[in-house]
Structure formats: C-alpha cells, structure tokens
Scaffold this active site. Structure first.
Site, PDB file in Angstrom:
ATOM      1  CB  CYS A   2      -0.899   0.008   1.229  1.00  0.00           C
ATOM      2  SG  CYS A   2      -1.869  -1.481   1.454  1.00  0.00           S
ATOM      3  NE  ARG A  27       4.576   1.579  -1.458  1.00  0.00           N
ATOM      4  CZ  ARG A  27       5.527   1.571  -0.544  1.00  0.00           C
ATOM      5  NH1 ARG A  27       6.734   2.034  -0.851  1.00  0.00           N
ATOM      6  NH2 ARG A  27       5.306   1.108   0.671  1.00  0.00           N
ATOM      7  CD1 TRP A  75      -1.381  -5.676  -3.668  1.00  0.00           C
ATOM      8  CD2 TRP A  75      -0.973  -6.573  -1.660  1.00  0.00           C
ATOM      9  NE1 TRP A  75      -0.942  -6.952  -3.865  1.00  0.00           N
ATOM     10  CE2 TRP A  75      -0.684  -7.535  -2.654  1.00  0.00           C
ATOM     11  CE3 TRP A  75      -0.795  -6.907  -0.316  1.00  0.00           C
ATOM     12  CZ2 TRP A  75      -0.219  -8.801  -2.341  1.00  0.00           C
ATOM     13  CZ3 TRP A  75      -0.329  -8.182  -0.014  1.00  0.00           C
ATOM     14  CH2 TRP A  75      -0.046  -9.116  -1.022  1.00  0.00           C
ATOM     15  CG  ASN A 100       0.834   2.025   3.739  1.00  0.00           C
ATOM     16  OD1 ASN A 100      -0.267   2.094   3.217  1.00  0.00           O
ATOM     17  ND2 ASN A 100       1.922   2.547   3.179  1.00  0.00           N
ATOM     18  N   GLY A 101       0.029  -1.354   6.609  1.00  0.00           N
ATOM     19  CA  GLY A 101       0.367  -2.306   7.653  1.00  0.00           C
ATOM     20  C   GLY A 101      -0.815  -3.185   8.008  1.00  0.00           C
ATOM     21  CD  GLU A 484      15.433 -13.704  -9.571  1.00  0.00           C
ATOM     22  OE1 GLU A 484      15.012 -12.593  -9.950  1.00  0.00           O
ATOM     23  OE2 GLU A 484      15.079 -14.230  -8.499  1.00  0.00           O
ATOM     24  CE  LYS A 488      13.021 -10.955 -11.582  1.00  0.00           C
ATOM     25  NZ  LYS A 488      12.623 -11.508 -10.294  1.00  0.00           N
ATOM     26  CD  GLU A 491       8.500 -11.967  -9.461  1.00  0.00           C
ATOM     27  OE1 GLU A 491       8.383 -11.293  -8.436  1.00  0.00           O
ATOM     28  OE2 GLU A 491       9.507 -11.906 -10.202  1.00  0.00           O
ATOM     29  CG  HIS A 507      16.664 -38.101  -7.512  1.00  0.00           C
ATOM     30  ND1 HIS A 507      16.844 -39.373  -7.026  1.00  0.00           N
ATOM     31  CD2 HIS A 507      17.886 -37.654  -7.884  1.00  0.00           C
ATOM     32  CE1 HIS A 507      18.128 -39.687  -7.075  1.00  0.00           C
ATOM     33  NE2 HIS A 507      18.789 -38.661  -7.597  1.00  0.00           N
ATOM     34  CE  LYS A 606      10.703  -3.225  -6.906  1.00  0.00           C
ATOM     35  NZ  LYS A 606      11.367  -4.240  -7.740  1.00  0.00           N
TER      36      LYS A 606
END
Length: 611
Positions: A2, A27, A75, A100-101, A484, A488, A491, A507, A606
C-alpha cells in the site's frame, strides 16, 4: 504494498496527492482514494477499486479540492478490493485515516467498538483505527495529536498512519511502527509519503521518521515525538533522486528500462569501492574492519529474489572464502529456534530495506545476540539500513517494476564485495582477490553484450506463448539462477514454472517432461558442463524441448529439440550475473506475448511491508 501520500499547503493539494499516488503505483494496489478538508470545512472523499487513472477521472467529476488531504493506494489484505474497503476511512464525517500495515488485534477492537455503537462500513482492519482516534478526539475532546498518541497505544501490529480532522482543519498527524513513512519539507508546506518517489515533483528534502515516531504537521510547522512521547529532532536529508528518475522514458515498461540500466547500476555499485585490483574495506564503514576481523561465519536472511542472491553468495563464501554460510527465508527464520554460529555476520538483503519478514528476522537475530549485522539494500534511509551495524547500498536507483531486475544483479555484485573482504581474512589470497576484482570491472561491458541478444530472445519467446508450464535447470552456482529465472517467468507471465538442480531431474521432475513442457537450461562453461549435458539427454529422450542459455565457449549448437542462445563468455564466479539478465529478457518478452501487466502483475506488490 500500500502507498500513502498526504499534504498540508496553502495551495490545492489534490493534484499533488493524485500525482503521488501515480508514482506509487509500482508498489502494487487494487484500489485507491483521496480525502481532503474542503473550503466548507467538511471532509470530502473520492475512492474506488481499480487504477489511479479512474480515480483521477472521478476526482475531476467531483470537483474535489482542499488545502489539507490524505491519499492511499490499497493492496487488499483484510477484505476484497471494493470501494467500501478502499482508504481513506472516515468516522462520523469528522476523522479520516489512511493506513499501511496490519492491525493484529483488530477483531477485539471491532467487537468493543461495535458494542460502543460504532458502525463498520468495511471489512478492513484499518477502520478500527479511525474509530479509536474519533473516540479520543471527538468524544473525549482531546486534540488530534493527543488522540492519535492515545489510539496507537491500543494497536497491535504494524502501521504507518496519516490522520486528518475537520475539527482541526490545518493539521495532519502521522505515526509509524513497522511501516515506513517520510515527511517532505517544502516552502511553507509539508508532505508525507510511504516512499520519497511520491514526492519528488514537489521536494527533495525529507525527514525519515524513526520507529515509534508521531509527527504533528502543519503548513508552516513540524513537531516530532518519539515512542516515549518526548519531542525530538530528526535530520533533514537531501535526496539525490529527481522526478525524471522514476519515469519510463523511451521504454515500453519500467521492467525493460531497468533491465537496460543494469550496466550503469553495476558500475555505480562498484564506484569508490575498488581501487586497482583490491576492494576498499572503508566502503563498509569506519568500524567495518574491526567487525570483519572477528567473523567466522555468515548467516543470510532474505525473501524472494533477494533470497536467490543469498543462495549464490553461499557458494561464493564457502568456495572462494572458505567461510561457512547459511541462507534462510526470512519468514521461516523468525518463527523457529535458529542456531547461528558464534561470531557470525548476519546479512540481510532487501531492495527496499523495508521487507517486513527480513526486518523482523534482523530484529530477532539482534534479540538473540547473533553477532554483528550487515544489510545490502537499495534505499539509504530504510529501516534495515538504520537498524544494521553496517550497510552496503546497491546504488541501483529507483526500481519500479515489481519483478526485480537491476536490484538482483547489484545485490550479487555487493555480495561479492563482502565475500572478498571477509575472504582475505580466511582462505582467499591476493591473486584470487585481484582476479575477482577484474571480473567485477568487466561486468558492465559484458552486460551490454547480453543486452544485444534482446531481438534473438524476443524471437525465442514465441515458443512459450501457448505454454502453461516450464522447468528451469541449473547446477552448482547456477541453480539459484534457474530458481530466479523460474520466479521471473511465473511473476510476470503467469506461466507455472519450477526450478530444480539438474542432478535431481531423475528423482521426480522427469515425470513432468513431455513435448508441452519447455525445459530451460542455464549452462556455463565449467567443470559441471558434461554432467549437465547428460541431464539434457535425459530430457531429450523423453521428447522435451530444451532451451539452452549457454556460455559461448561451451560448444552447444542448435539441433532438433535443442535451441541454443549463446551468452558472452564469463569466468564462472561472476557468470550467474550475466546469465540472469538473459533470463530476465526471456520472461519479459513472454509476458508481452501473453498480454499481462508486466510492471504490476496481479496479486503482487513491490515492497512487501506486511507478513
């Protein structure tokens, strides 16, 4: 996560608030809103689910204006993204709050407030805050500052707050605990935001609030009180960022711009930290040498992409420096009983320096007395920077795209510098240090060579446009790069992607391989190359399509079922940085073909400032 913006000024603040929200879109958010005290002394509010552009259109239609206001991009955590759940929240037309939080005891407060006659119009945890402030401010007739100071004592959890009241029309009160908040200093006006980027068009002078601070803000006055209620002075910092630094320029997306900024970002990260063929220890701070002299182990705490950079660094610490290294996902570290070696260096890694789990991990490590701490992050005034013994900034510049690119590669560069300064106290000799410094110096030029593959990788991406799954394989130092690469792709293209150490293929993961499962191989030219080729044959024998990102000296050639992209040759120690950039380009172009929102992928934020 947020975003918060606020302002107290003699001019209409609505354009400032909306532009600030626009600059915080990176964000991640799903609704937005603005509340101001209008010329009649009433709190006027416009909010809606969706993008800031829609909010802006609604504000114009409403004719919203005022000299004091707060704004927010939300968010969703508690409650779905609807207009009623969007901030700001208002209690009885008198008090408005942005937050926020997460308030962990909101259910208990909600029950008590409902019993006291307060009506709830949202599903959010935030609404209990505005009711609590109203209780002290309006019912008990406390001034707004005192009311906020009283209210936050009732809250458990994390918060950054902006509060206005139509009973005190020229006043904005803010508070922070666990979530960042900055005050912008103007000429006869003040601003607030959760990120300096929101305020760059109006000021470059900032005060960063400390944990537990409450600030009383007026147009021409600012007073800050610490967690004990004592009035304190916080320094004013001049930001080197400019408003243009967070614009896309000629690029279609921020992510592409940031991929192309990596050569410069790496050069900036190295600037002033190496001399000749030696790393300058002074770059870590005046007391770094004494701290490093006593370090016998490293414990890395991070999340997401930063966790992957830590996994690469583990190989470097143990192979190059002879130092034992453990790497932990921060959200796991803080909730178990970790055993950390005596005289360990706790390294936290975070782009924003505000990642909630990583910050909590550092605080837990400090509480348990686990040695000294070093943070590697991209924000000079972040919470991690302030709470660590040492800090090494990555100097990547603003990273707006949710999917991290230049932050990741500069984290790796910074970690290599740490490996060298610790390694010279253990198993690393001067010749090895000199060779590694030469590799680091060569990186910007090598990055430019990788970027020349953009058109080739764009064409390759067409093979992924109709796929729903992908498998990434790597070995040794490059297994975290496969991880990574998979992160990506998932995402920003929403393709389900997994990464495995190539030796683990038989395996279990081999059962997934067929013609519809593309397999991406990270193939450096090192001692594991022949083993990697054997793993590739296992895939080919099952009808899988292989996409090999290979060191140009490794000898791979295109053949049926094997598509080779040759990467500029690089020594093995720093080749993970080069290979990761090629995988960033692949993910970007696949996402373009899929038609996804590259810079703001669904459900993601973000800066993750809550658990």
């Amino acid at each position: 996560m947020c975003g918060i913006v606020g302002a107290v000024a003699e001019r209409d603040v609505v354009p400032i608030l909306v532009e600030g929200l626009r600059r915080l879109e990176y964000r991640g958010y799903d609704s937005a809103g603005v509340a101001v005290i209008d010329t009649d002394g009433c709190i006027d509010r416009v909010r809606m689910s969706g993008k800031v552009k829609g909010l802006h259109d609604a504000i114009i239609a409403d004719g919203l204006n005022g000299h004091v206001g707060i704004a927010h991009t939300r968010w969703a955590t508690h409650g779905v993204p609807t207009q009623n759940n969007a901030h700001p929240h208002i209690c009885r037309k008198s008090v408005a709050v942005v937050h926020n939080g997460i308030i962990e005891n909101h259910e208990i407060l909600r029950q008590a407030q409902t019993a006291a006659g307060y009506e709830f119009t949202s599903q959010t945890d935030t609404e209990v805050i505005v009711h609590q402030v109203y209780e002290y401010h309006i019912k008990e007739k406390k001034d707004l500052l005192t009311a906020v100071q009283r209210a936050i004592k009732d809250l458990e959890g994390a918060y950054a707050l902006g509060v206005i009241s139509n009973q005190e029309k020229g006043r904005l009160v803010v508070a922070r605990k666990g979530s960042p908040l900055v005050i912008g200093i103007g000429i006869g006006e003040h601003f607030i935001a959760s990120d300096v980027a929101a305020l760059l068009p109006v000021t470059q002078r900032f005060v960063f609030l400390e944990e537990g601070d409450v600030a009383d803000i007026r147009r021409d006055a600012l007073a800050i009180y610490d967690v004990t209620g004592n009035k304190v002075e916080r320094p004013i910092k001049e930001s080197e960022l400019t408003a243009d630094a967070v614009e896309r320029g000629e690029y279609r997306h921020y992510m592409l711009k940031e991929i192309y900024e990596q050569a410069r970002a790496i050069a900036d990260t190295l600037e002033g930290r190496i001399s000749g063929e030696r790393v300058l220890e002074e770059a870590f701070g005046p007391n770094a040498g004494k701290i490093f002299d006593n370090i016998n182990g490293v414990h890395i705490i991070a999340c997401g992409t930063s966790y992957h950079s830590g996994l690469v660094a583990r190989h470097w610490f143990e192979t190059l420096a002879g130092i034992p290294c453990a790497v932990e996902i921060a959200s796991e570290f803080r909730y178990r009983k970790p055993v950390v070696r005596k005289n360990s260096l706790i390294i936290t890694i975070s782009q924003s320096g505000e990642t909630a789990d990583t910050l909590a991990g550092l605080q837990e490590a400090s509480r348990l007395g686990f040695g000294h701490s070093l943070t590697i992050c991209n924000v000079a005034e972040s919470s991690l920077t302030r709470e660590s013994d040492l800090a090494l900034l990555t100097r990547a510049g603003p990273e707006i795209g949710v999917a991290s690119t230049k932050a990741f590669t500069t984290q790796l560069v910074a970690l290599m510098l740490v490996v060298i300064v610790l390694g010279r106290r253990h198993d690393m000799d001067e010749a090895t240090e000199a060779a590694l410094v030469r590799q680091l110096k060569a990186l910007p030029g090598k990055v430019e060579k990788v970027l020349e593959l953009d058109t080739e990788i764009k064409s390759l991406a067409e093979n992924f446009a109709d796929k729903h799954n992908a498998l990434f394989l790597g070995r040794g130092l490059h297994y975290p790069i496969a991880m990574e690469g998979a992160l990506k792709l998932k995402e920003i293209s929403y393709i389900h992607a997994e990464a495995y150490a190539a030796g683990e293929l038989k395996h279990g993961p081999l059962a997934l391989v067929d013609a519809e499962m593309p397999v991406i191989i990270v193939a450096p030219n090192n001692e594991l190359l022949d083993k990697l080729k054997s793993n590739m044959q296992e895939v080919k024998a099952r009808g899988g399509e292989l996409y090999v990102f290979a060191d140009e000296k490794s000898g791979f050639k295109d053949e049926p079922g094997i598509h080779v992209t040759n990467i500029v040759a690089m020594e093995d120690e720093t080749s993970p940085i080069i290979h990761s950039i090629a995988l960033q380009l692949l993910s970007y172009h696949v996402a373009i073909l899929k038609g996804t929102d590259v810079d703001q992928p669904r459900n993601l934020a973000k800066s993750v400032t809550v658990e």
